[in-house]
Motif scaffolding. Sequence first.
Motif, PDB file in Angstrom:
ATOM      1  N   ALA A   8      -1.548 -15.290   8.115  1.00 44.86           N
ATOM      2  CA  ALA A   8      -1.052 -16.462   9.079  1.00 44.86           C
ATOM      3  C   ALA A   8       0.071 -17.427   8.545  1.00 44.86           C
ATOM      4  CB  ALA A   8      -2.283 -17.550   9.132  1.00 44.86           C
ATOM      5  N   GLY A   9       1.274 -17.932  10.278  1.00 46.50           N
ATOM      6  CA  GLY A   9       2.694 -18.806  10.196  1.00 46.50           C
ATOM      7  C   GLY A   9       3.707 -17.641   9.989  1.00 46.50           C
ATOM      8  N   THR A  10       3.451 -16.398   8.667  1.00 46.42           N
ATOM      9  CA  THR A  10       5.133 -16.146   8.414  1.00 46.42           C
ATOM     10  C   THR A  10       5.148 -14.824   8.437  1.00 46.42           C
ATOM     11  OG1 THR A  10       3.861 -15.582   6.088  1.00 46.42           O
ATOM     12  CG2 THR A  10       4.728 -17.497   6.068  1.00 46.42           C
ATOM     13  N   GLY A  11       3.712 -14.192   8.917  1.00 47.47           N
ATOM     14  CA  GLY A  11       3.149 -12.746   9.104  1.00 47.47           C
ATOM     15  C   GLY A  11       3.996 -12.031   8.390  1.00 47.47           C
ATOM     16  N   TYR A  12       3.482 -12.246   6.928  1.00 47.13           N
ATOM     17  CA  TYR A  12       3.907 -10.733   5.999  1.00 47.13           C
ATOM     18  C   TYR A  12       2.976 -10.298   6.084  1.00 47.13           C
ATOM     19  CZ  TYR A  12       7.465 -14.788   3.676  1.00 47.13           C
ATOM     20  OH  TYR A  12       8.384 -14.967   3.518  1.00 47.13           O
ATOM     21  N   ARG A  13       2.941  -9.068   5.702  1.00 45.34           N
ATOM     22  CA  ARG A  13       2.076  -7.925   5.112  1.00 45.34           C
ATOM     23  C   ARG A  13       2.344  -7.731   4.328  1.00 45.34           C
ATOM     24  NH1 ARG A  13       5.890  -4.953   9.000  1.00 45.34           N
ATOM     25  NH2 ARG A  13       5.492  -4.036  10.023  1.00 45.34           N
ATOM     26  N   LEU A  14       0.395  -8.051   4.017  1.00 45.04           N
ATOM     27  CA  LEU A  14       0.083  -8.274   2.909  1.00 45.04           C
ATOM     28  C   LEU A  14      -1.286  -6.744   2.735  1.00 45.04           C
ATOM     29  CD1 LEU A  14      -1.146 -11.806   2.587  1.00 45.04           C
ATOM     30  CD2 LEU A  14       0.744 -10.413   1.534  1.00 45.04           C
ATOM     31  N   TYR A  15      -1.800  -6.982   1.127  1.00 46.39           N
ATOM     32  CA  TYR A  15      -2.571  -5.612   1.534  1.00 46.39           C
ATOM     33  C   TYR A  15      -3.876  -5.712   0.169  1.00 46.39           C
ATOM     34  CZ  TYR A  15       0.904  -3.052   3.875  1.00 46.39           C
ATOM     35  OH  TYR A  15       1.642  -2.400   5.158  1.00 46.39           O
ATOM     36  N   ARG A  16      -4.892  -5.489  -0.114  1.00 45.02           N
ATOM     37  CA  ARG A  16      -5.484  -5.731  -0.605  1.00 45.02           C
ATOM     38  C   ARG A  16      -5.299  -4.639  -1.904  1.00 45.02           C
ATOM     39  NH1 ARG A  16      -7.962  -9.889   0.205  1.00 45.02           N
ATOM     40  NH2 ARG A  16      -8.151 -10.793   2.491  1.00 45.02           N
ATOM     41  N   ARG A  17      -5.380  -5.196  -3.182  1.00 43.29           N
ATOM     42  CA  ARG A  17      -5.262  -3.903  -4.674  1.00 43.29           C
ATOM     43  C   ARG A  17      -6.483  -3.009  -4.386  1.00 43.29           C
ATOM     44  NH1 ARG A  17      -2.296  -3.670  -8.913  1.00 43.29           N
ATOM     45  NH2 ARG A  17      -1.800  -6.830  -8.738  1.00 43.29           N
ATOM     46  N   PRO A  18      -8.085  -3.748  -4.139  1.00 46.54           N
ATOM     47  CA  PRO A  18      -8.902  -2.020  -4.001  1.00 46.54           C
ATOM     48  C   PRO A  18      -8.446  -0.616  -2.718  1.00 46.54           C
ATOM     49  CG  PRO A  18      -9.706  -4.409  -4.245  1.00 46.54           C
ATOM     50  CD  PRO A  18      -8.296  -4.346  -3.998  1.00 46.54           C
ATOM     51  N   GLU A  19      -7.897  -1.645  -1.602  1.00 46.07           N
ATOM     52  CA  GLU A  19      -7.738  -0.026  -0.424  1.00 46.07           C
ATOM     53  C   GLU A  19      -6.676   0.007  -0.896  1.00 46.07           C
ATOM     54  OE1 GLU A  19      -7.496  -2.730   3.031  1.00 46.07           O
ATOM     55  OE2 GLU A  19      -8.974  -3.552   2.667  1.00 46.07           O
ATOM     56  N   ILE A  20      -5.401  -0.228  -1.920  1.00 46.12           N
ATOM     57  CA  ILE A  20      -4.167   0.434  -1.811  1.00 46.12           C
ATOM     58  C   ILE A  20      -4.185   1.232  -3.007  1.00 46.12           C
ATOM     59  CG2 ILE A  20      -1.888   0.555  -3.310  1.00 46.12           C
ATOM     60  CD1 ILE A  20      -2.355  -0.838  -0.265  1.00 46.12           C
ATOM     61  N   VAL A  21      -5.465   1.031  -4.467  1.00 46.76           N
ATOM     62  CA  VAL A  21      -5.977   1.877  -5.350  1.00 46.76           C
ATOM     63  C   VAL A  21      -6.578   3.453  -4.503  1.00 46.76           C
ATOM     64  CG1 VAL A  21      -7.391   2.471  -6.530  1.00 46.76           C
ATOM     65  CG2 VAL A  21      -5.363   0.124  -7.471  1.00 46.76           C
ATOM     66  N   ALA A  22      -7.790   2.726  -3.034  1.00 53.30           N
ATOM     67  CA  ALA A  22      -8.694   3.591  -3.199  1.00 53.30           C
ATOM     68  C   ALA A  22      -7.534   4.541  -1.804  1.00 53.30           C
ATOM     69  CB  ALA A  22      -9.639   3.556  -2.129  1.00 53.30           C
TER      70      ALA A  22
END
Length: 67
Positions: free
Chosen positions: A49-63
Amino acid sequence: MSSGRWRHKMFRGDPNLLTIAGAARLIGVAVVTLKRWDQLGILEAEREAGTGYRLYRRPEIVAFRRR
């Protein structure tokens, strides 16, 4: 691997949130590829929120990497 090396991949010190650059490195693709995948719904990012940066959750990336 030392914790200092992983720190630049985290978002605000949260080990479960990765920046787009950190997620791209973990998967082994370019940042632009992750942006495209986000647009296509292949691997969707959360947005800060506010910046719009894309963020990813580590467990989802590992999977995803294991596919």
